[in-house]
Write a protein that holds these residues in place. Structure first.
Motif, PDB file in Angstrom:
ATOM      1  N   UNK A 209       0.863  -1.182   0.000  1.00  0.00           N
ATOM      2  CA  UNK A 209       0.000   0.000   0.000  1.00  0.00           C
ATOM      3  C   UNK A 209       0.899   1.231   0.000  1.00  0.00           C
ATOM      4  N   UNK A 210       0.484   2.230  -0.749  1.00  0.00           N
ATOM      5  CA  UNK A 210       1.224   3.485  -0.808  1.00  0.00           C
ATOM      6  C   UNK A 210       0.317   4.592  -0.287  1.00  0.00           C
ATOM      7  N   UNK A 211       0.802   5.348   0.675  1.00  0.00           N
ATOM      8  CA  UNK A 211       0.035   6.477   1.199  1.00  0.00           C
ATOM      9  C   UNK A 211       0.378   7.717   0.379  1.00  0.00           C
ATOM     10  N   UNK A 212      -0.638   8.283  -0.256  1.00  0.00           N
ATOM     11  CA  UNK A 212      -0.428   9.491  -1.055  1.00  0.00           C
ATOM     12  C   UNK A 212      -0.449  10.714  -0.151  1.00  0.00           C
ATOM     13  N   UNK A 213       0.277  11.760  -0.510  1.00  0.00           N
ATOM     14  CA  UNK A 213       0.388  12.933   0.360  1.00  0.00           C
ATOM     15  C   UNK A 213      -0.859  13.806   0.385  1.00  0.00           C
ATOM     16  N   UNK A 214      -1.782  13.597  -0.546  1.00  0.00           N
ATOM     17  CA  UNK A 214      -3.028  14.369  -0.541  1.00  0.00           C
ATOM     18  C   UNK A 214      -4.135  13.528  -1.168  1.00  0.00           C
ATOM     19  N   UNK A 215      -5.371  14.002  -1.000  1.00  0.00           N
ATOM     20  CA  UNK A 215      -6.514  13.276  -1.554  1.00  0.00           C
ATOM     21  C   UNK A 215      -6.497  13.331  -3.075  1.00  0.00           C
ATOM     22  N   UNK A 216      -7.035  12.276  -3.682  1.00  0.00           N
ATOM     23  CA  UNK A 216      -7.132  12.184  -5.133  1.00  0.00           C
ATOM     24  C   UNK A 216      -8.493  12.706  -5.556  1.00  0.00           C
ATOM     25  N   UNK A 217      -8.495  13.533  -6.581  1.00  0.00           N
ATOM     26  CA  UNK A 217      -9.750  14.036  -7.122  1.00  0.00           C
ATOM     27  C   UNK A 217     -10.318  12.974  -8.067  1.00  0.00           C
ATOM     28  N   UNK A 218     -11.419  12.331  -7.648  1.00  0.00           N
ATOM     29  CA  UNK A 218     -12.015  11.252  -8.431  1.00  0.00           C
ATOM     30  C   UNK A 218     -12.794  11.802  -9.623  1.00  0.00           C
ATOM     31  N   UNK A 219     -12.841  11.007 -10.676  1.00  0.00           N
ATOM     32  CA  UNK A 219     -13.583  11.380 -11.880  1.00  0.00           C
ATOM     33  C   UNK A 219     -14.097  10.100 -12.531  1.00  0.00           C
ATOM     34  N   UNK A 220     -14.713  10.223 -13.679  1.00  0.00           N
ATOM     35  CA  UNK A 220     -15.199   9.060 -14.408  1.00  0.00           C
ATOM     36  C   UNK A 220     -14.037   8.165 -14.857  1.00  0.00           C
ATOM     37  N   UNK A 221     -12.877   8.765 -15.085  1.00  0.00           N
ATOM     38  CA  UNK A 221     -11.715   8.002 -15.524  1.00  0.00           C
ATOM     39  C   UNK A 221     -10.746   7.661 -14.393  1.00  0.00           C
ATOM     40  N   UNK A 222     -10.892   8.294 -13.254  1.00  0.00           N
ATOM     41  CA  UNK A 222      -9.987   8.103 -12.130  1.00  0.00           C
ATOM     42  C   UNK A 222     -10.807   7.724 -10.904  1.00  0.00           C
ATOM     43  N   UNK A 223     -10.737   6.436 -10.534  1.00  0.00           N
ATOM     44  CA  UNK A 223     -11.558   5.922  -9.449  1.00  0.00           C
ATOM     45  C   UNK A 223     -10.791   4.826  -8.721  1.00  0.00           C
ATOM     46  N   UNK A 224     -11.201   4.486  -7.489  1.00  0.00           N
ATOM     47  CA  UNK A 224     -10.469   3.489  -6.709  1.00  0.00           C
ATOM     48  C   UNK A 224     -10.533   2.105  -7.336  1.00  0.00           C
ATOM     49  N   UNK A 225      -9.467   1.370  -7.186  1.00  0.00           N
ATOM     50  CA  UNK A 225      -9.445  -0.048  -7.557  1.00  0.00           C
ATOM     51  C   UNK A 225      -9.748  -0.828  -6.286  1.00  0.00           C
ATOM     52  N   UNK A 226     -10.694  -1.705  -6.366  1.00  0.00           N
ATOM     53  CA  UNK A 226     -11.089  -2.493  -5.199  1.00  0.00           C
ATOM     54  C   UNK A 226     -10.504  -3.897  -5.304  1.00  0.00           C
ATOM     55  N   UNK A 227     -10.082  -4.434  -4.178  1.00  0.00           N
ATOM     56  CA  UNK A 227      -9.573  -5.797  -4.166  1.00  0.00           C
ATOM     57  C   UNK A 227     -10.745  -6.769  -4.207  1.00  0.00           C
ATOM     58  N   UNK A 228     -10.629  -7.788  -5.016  1.00  0.00           N
ATOM     59  CA  UNK A 228     -11.654  -8.824  -5.106  1.00  0.00           C
ATOM     60  C   UNK A 228     -11.457  -9.765  -3.927  1.00  0.00           C
TER      61      UNK A 228
END
Length: 158
Positions: A46-65
């Motif tokens: 896991x990598x902790x990013x220094x700030x929040x990611x702005x989500x969009x239709x093309x940029x969204x979380x990947x969920x573990x199955x």
């Protein structure tokens, strides 16, 4: 100190889009306790990013199955990596392919046991193949591409 560049929302390593974000991440890794650089087991972090990611239709979380069983394929994979059999020529554009699941027994019969996989593939691993024989995710520099089971519609709140 480990310094890593994380690029989100882009299909090219050398290009940016309006939705892309780049992060410089330093010493913010949580590596699996069973990981070893000389083996191919437990290779997740896991990598902790220094700030929040702005989500969009093309940029969204990947969920573990998390289910034990996989739905029937085919599955989509995407990644950057080797584009030749020698692992020398590397892609700078995101590539994708369609693959099918393969049983671990069959995979262990096919995949060579070597220094990185002395115990063969185990139940924590998934094995896939391309029925056309055109795509490979295991050889020469392009290992462990992420694969997509399904993408559900997400509502994004600003």
């Amino acid at each position: 100190r480990k310094l890593v560049r994380v690029l989100l929302g882009s299909t090219g390593l050398n290009s940016r889009s309006d939705d892309s974000e780049e992060f410089q991440v330093e010493d913010s890794f949580e590596v699996h306790p069973g990981y070893s650089t000389i083996r191919s087991y437990n290779d997740i972090a896991l990598i902790r990013l220094p700030r929040k990611v702005k989500l969009s239709e093309l940029l969204f979380p990947a969920c573990l199955y998390t289910r034990e069983d996989l739905p029937r394929g085919p599955f989509n994979i995407a990644g950057w990596g080797a584009t030749d059999k020698d692992g020398i020529k590397m892609s700078t554009e995101l590539r994708k392919a369609t693959i099918q699941p393969l049983s671990l027994d069959r995979c262990n019969q096919t995949y060579p046991i070597g220094p990185k996989l002395r115990m063969g593939l185990n139940e924590d691993m998934l094995c896939f193949y391309d029925p056309k024989g055109e795509t490979d995710t295991c050889m020469n520099g392009e290992r462990r591409r992420p694969f997509v089971i399904e993408r559900r519609h997400m509502e994004l709140n600003s």
